[in-house]
Write a protein that holds these residues in place. Structure first.
Motif, PDB file in Angstrom:
ATOM      1  N   MET A 122       0.834  -1.174   0.000  1.00 38.08           N
ATOM      2  CA  MET A 122       0.000   0.000   0.000  1.00 38.08           C
ATOM      3  C   MET A 122       0.881   1.241   0.000  1.00 38.08           C
ATOM      4  O   MET A 122       1.740   1.392   0.870  1.00 38.08           O
ATOM      5  N   PRO A 123       0.721   2.143  -0.953  1.00 32.34           N
ATOM      6  CA  PRO A 123       1.570   3.325  -1.013  1.00 32.34           C
ATOM      7  C   PRO A 123       1.305   4.258   0.162  1.00 32.34           C
ATOM      8  O   PRO A 123       0.185   4.415   0.616  1.00 32.34           O
ATOM      9  N   SER A 124       2.383   4.899   0.618  1.00 31.78           N
ATOM     10  CA  SER A 124       2.282   5.844   1.723  1.00 31.78           C
ATOM     11  C   SER A 124       1.669   7.157   1.258  1.00 31.78           C
ATOM     12  O   SER A 124       1.880   7.582   0.130  1.00 31.78           O
ATOM     13  N   ARG A 125       0.917   7.798   2.136  1.00 29.19           N
ATOM     14  CA  ARG A 125       0.349   9.104   1.811  1.00 29.19           C
ATOM     15  C   ARG A 125       1.356  10.224   2.018  1.00 29.19           C
ATOM     16  O   ARG A 125       1.169  11.320   1.544  1.00 29.19           O
ATOM     17  N   THR A 126       2.416   9.952   2.776  1.00 32.19           N
ATOM     18  CA  THR A 126       3.447  10.956   2.961  1.00 32.19           C
ATOM     19  C   THR A 126       4.502  10.756   1.899  1.00 32.19           C
ATOM     20  O   THR A 126       4.782   9.633   1.487  1.00 32.19           O
ATOM     21  N   PRO A 127       5.100  11.846   1.425  1.00 36.77           N
ATOM     22  CA  PRO A 127       6.101  11.707   0.372  1.00 36.77           C
ATOM     23  C   PRO A 127       7.314  10.947   0.873  1.00 36.77           C
ATOM     24  O   PRO A 127       7.614  10.938   2.052  1.00 36.77           O
ATOM     25  N   GLN A 128       8.001  10.322  -0.064  1.00 33.87           N
ATOM     26  CA  GLN A 128       9.239   9.640   0.277  1.00 33.87           C
ATOM     27  C   GLN A 128      10.201  10.643   0.884  1.00 33.87           C
ATOM     28  O   GLN A 128      10.274  11.779   0.461  1.00 33.87           O
ATOM     29  N   GLN A 129      10.950  10.220   1.875  1.00 27.37           N
ATOM     30  CA  GLN A 129      11.893  11.082   2.563  1.00 27.37           C
ATOM     31  C   GLN A 129      13.310  10.551   2.320  1.00 27.37           C
ATOM     32  O   GLN A 129      13.881   9.889   3.171  1.00 27.37           O
ATOM     33  N   PRO A 130      13.886  10.811   1.137  1.00 25.58           N
ATOM     34  CA  PRO A 130      15.217  10.287   0.893  1.00 25.58           C
ATOM     35  C   PRO A 130      16.230  10.911   1.834  1.00 25.58           C
ATOM     36  O   PRO A 130      16.153  12.086   2.150  1.00 25.58           O
ATOM     37  N   ALA A 131      17.148  10.125   2.282  1.00 27.18           N
ATOM     38  CA  ALA A 131      18.177  10.619   3.185  1.00 27.18           C
ATOM     39  C   ALA A 131      19.374  11.102   2.385  1.00 27.18           C
ATOM     40  O   ALA A 131      19.475  10.890   1.184  1.00 27.18           O
ATOM     41  N   ALA A 132      20.293  11.728   3.085  1.00 28.27           N
ATOM     42  CA  ALA A 132      21.530  12.170   2.469  1.00 28.27           C
ATOM     43  C   ALA A 132      22.263  10.952   1.907  1.00 28.27           C
ATOM     44  O   ALA A 132      22.084   9.838   2.375  1.00 28.27           O
ATOM     45  N   GLU A 133      23.111  11.176   0.911  1.00 27.97           N
ATOM     46  CA  GLU A 133      23.773  10.077   0.224  1.00 27.97           C
ATOM     47  C   GLU A 133      24.464   9.110   1.171  1.00 27.97           C
ATOM     48  O   GLU A 133      24.390   7.913   0.998  1.00 27.97           O
ATOM     49  N   SER A 134      25.141   9.619   2.184  1.00 30.72           N
ATOM     50  CA  SER A 134      25.881   8.728   3.063  1.00 30.72           C
ATOM     51  C   SER A 134      25.139   8.462   4.363  1.00 30.72           C
ATOM     52  O   SER A 134      25.652   7.774   5.223  1.00 30.72           O
ATOM     53  N   GLY A 135      23.943   8.976   4.527  1.00 31.74           N
ATOM     54  CA  GLY A 135      23.200   8.830   5.770  1.00 31.74           C
ATOM     55  C   GLY A 135      22.204   7.693   5.705  1.00 31.74           C
ATOM     56  O   GLY A 135      22.087   6.982   4.721  1.00 31.74           O
ATOM     57  N   PRO A 136      21.475   7.524   6.801  1.00 31.29           N
ATOM     58  CA  PRO A 136      20.490   6.446   6.858  1.00 31.29           C
ATOM     59  C   PRO A 136      19.286   6.776   5.995  1.00 31.29           C
ATOM     60  O   PRO A 136      18.978   7.931   5.763  1.00 31.29           O
ATOM     61  N   ASN A 137      18.574   5.734   5.532  1.00 33.56           N
ATOM     62  CA  ASN A 137      17.356   6.022   4.793  1.00 33.56           C
ATOM     63  C   ASN A 137      16.189   6.080   5.767  1.00 33.56           C
ATOM     64  O   ASN A 137      16.314   5.759   6.941  1.00 33.56           O
ATOM     65  N   SER A 138      15.031   6.497   5.279  1.00 30.46           N
ATOM     66  CA  SER A 138      13.857   6.696   6.115  1.00 30.46           C
ATOM     67  C   SER A 138      13.451   5.421   6.843  1.00 30.46           C
ATOM     68  O   SER A 138      13.106   5.457   8.020  1.00 30.46           O
ATOM     69  N   ASP A 139      13.499   4.282   6.153  1.00 32.14           N
ATOM     70  CA  ASP A 139      13.127   3.021   6.787  1.00 32.14           C
ATOM     71  C   ASP A 139      14.082   2.675   7.924  1.00 32.14           C
ATOM     72  O   ASP A 139      13.667   2.179   8.968  1.00 32.14           O
ATOM     73  N   GLU A 140      15.385   2.920   7.724  1.00 34.01           N
ATOM     74  CA  GLU A 140      16.358   2.651   8.778  1.00 34.01           C
ATOM     75  C   GLU A 140      16.098   3.532   9.987  1.00 34.01           C
ATOM     76  O   GLU A 140      16.183   3.085  11.125  1.00 34.01           O
ATOM     77  N   LEU A 141      15.784   4.814   9.757  1.00 30.60           N
ATOM     78  CA  LEU A 141      15.492   5.725  10.856  1.00 30.60           C
ATOM     79  C   LEU A 141      14.231   5.294  11.585  1.00 30.60           C
ATOM     80  O   LEU A 141      14.209   5.219  12.811  1.00 30.60           O
ATOM     81  N   ASP A 142      13.174   5.016  10.848  1.00 30.91           N
ATOM     82  CA  ASP A 142      11.895   4.656  11.450  1.00 30.91           C
ATOM     83  C   ASP A 142      11.984   3.376  12.273  1.00 30.91           C
ATOM     84  O   ASP A 142      11.281   3.227  13.272  1.00 30.91           O
ATOM     85  N   ALA A 143      12.840   2.446  11.877  1.00 32.99           N
ATOM     86  CA  ALA A 143      12.940   1.157  12.567  1.00 32.99           C
ATOM     87  C   ALA A 143      13.450   1.317  13.992  1.00 32.99           C
ATOM     88  O   ALA A 143      13.125   0.514  14.853  1.00 32.99           O
ATOM     89  N   GLY A 144      14.244   2.346  14.271  1.00 35.20           N
ATOM     90  CA  GLY A 144      14.818   2.522  15.594  1.00 35.20           C
ATOM     91  C   GLY A 144      14.043   3.467  16.491  1.00 35.20           C
ATOM     92  O   GLY A 144      14.578   3.925  17.495  1.00 35.20           O
ATOM     93  N   LEU A 145      12.785   3.760  16.156  1.00 35.94           N
ATOM     94  CA  LEU A 145      12.011   4.730  16.916  1.00 35.94           C
ATOM     95  C   LEU A 145      10.948   4.073  17.777  1.00 35.94           C
ATOM     96  O   LEU A 145      10.323   3.097  17.362  1.00 35.94           O
ATOM     97  N   SER A 146      10.726   4.658  18.947  1.00 36.06           N
ATOM     98  CA  SER A 146       9.594   4.227  19.768  1.00 36.06           C
ATOM     99  C   SER A 146       8.318   4.668  19.064  1.00 36.06           C
ATOM    100  O   SER A 146       8.350   5.496  18.140  1.00 36.06           O
ATOM    101  N   ASP A 147       7.184   4.125  19.483  1.00 39.19           N
ATOM    102  CA  ASP A 147       5.904   4.526  18.895  1.00 39.19           C
ATOM    103  C   ASP A 147       5.680   6.025  19.068  1.00 39.19           C
ATOM    104  O   ASP A 147       5.202   6.700  18.160  1.00 39.19           O
ATOM    105  N   GLU A 148       6.030   6.546  20.241  1.00 41.80           N
ATOM    106  CA  GLU A 148       5.854   7.977  20.510  1.00 41.80           C
ATOM    107  C   GLU A 148       6.709   8.825  19.575  1.00 41.80           C
ATOM    108  O   GLU A 148       6.264   9.845  19.067  1.00 41.80           O
ATOM    109  N   LEU A 149       7.943   8.387  19.350  1.00 42.03           N
ATOM    110  CA  LEU A 149       8.830   9.154  18.482  1.00 42.03           C
ATOM    111  C   LEU A 149       8.415   9.024  17.021  1.00 42.03           C
ATOM    112  O   LEU A 149       8.572   9.968  16.242  1.00 42.03           O
ATOM    113  N   ALA A 150       7.863   7.895  16.636  1.00 47.96           N
ATOM    114  CA  ALA A 150       7.333   7.748  15.275  1.00 47.96           C
ATOM    115  C   ALA A 150       6.198   8.754  15.052  1.00 47.96           C
ATOM    116  O   ALA A 150       6.082   9.339  13.969  1.00 47.96           O
ATOM    117  N   THR A 151       5.398   9.003  16.077  1.00 46.81           N
ATOM    118  CA  THR A 151       4.335  10.009  15.997  1.00 46.81           C
ATOM    119  C   THR A 151       4.940  11.395  15.830  1.00 46.81           C
ATOM    120  O   THR A 151       4.437  12.218  15.058  1.00 46.81           O
TER     121      THR A 151
END
Length: 182
Positions: free
Chosen positions: A1-30
């Protein structure tokens, strides 16, 4: 299912959005979700540290508790609300730089915000937790002396270094005296 929020590409050498989201608490994801919506609503191409600070203040009671009471939080929120109609307009169309490795990011996370997100996850690991919390992100945002969030804090009369010391003392206390992670 496609996301309603636009893709959030990360900097070339940085983490991608999925990597960032995986390490977040539910509160921080909000918080991140709120920052994305705020960036879109403000017409900004990137989520920056001021978006993150605004969302943290609105949604995380632990973060609000770090500040010197309600008046300081209200003053900060006032500056952040003015961002789209006042001094923040000079930020539109510019990239918030982290001062680290120069990168080009067309849309998504500013280099400073991506770095803060990554640092928040690292702080959680050092604390012995698998997921970053709001206080981890606030500490990471405040630690960037050139960030837009630190500029907002300064305009509101908040000493960023003193705030960082209070945050870190609270995180050490939460981790059982700071002996977790070394």
């Amino acid at each position: 299912m496609p996301s309603r929020t636009p893709q959030q590409p990360a900097a070339e050498s940085g983490p991608n959005s999925d990597e960032l989201d995986a390490g977040l608490s539910d509160e921080l994801a909000t918080v991140v979700s709120g920052a994305r919506r705020r960036a879109l609503r403000d017409g900004d191409r990137q989520i920056d540290t001021a978006h993150l600070l605004h969302s943290l203040l609105e949604s995380d009671p632990e973060v609000r508790a770090v500040f010197d009471g309600g008046p300081q939080v209200a003053r900060l929120l006032g500056y952040l609300v003015q961002r789209s109609i006042g001094y923040g307009l000079r930020w539109q169309g510019t990239v918030e730089d982290s001062g680290r490795v120069p990168t080009v990011v067309e849309e998504g996370w500013s280099p400073a915000a991506a770095g803060a997100m990554e640092e928040a996850c690292e702080r959680a690991v050092l604390r012995g937790d698998t997921r970053a919390r709001g206080a981890d992100l606030l500490a990471a945002v405040v630690a960037g002396p050139q960030s837009r969030a630190v500029e907002v804090l300064g305009r509101a009369g908040v000493d960023a270094r003193a705030l960082l010391a209070r945050i870190e003392a609270g995180l050490e206390e939460y981790a059982g005296g700071g002996d977790v992670g070394g």
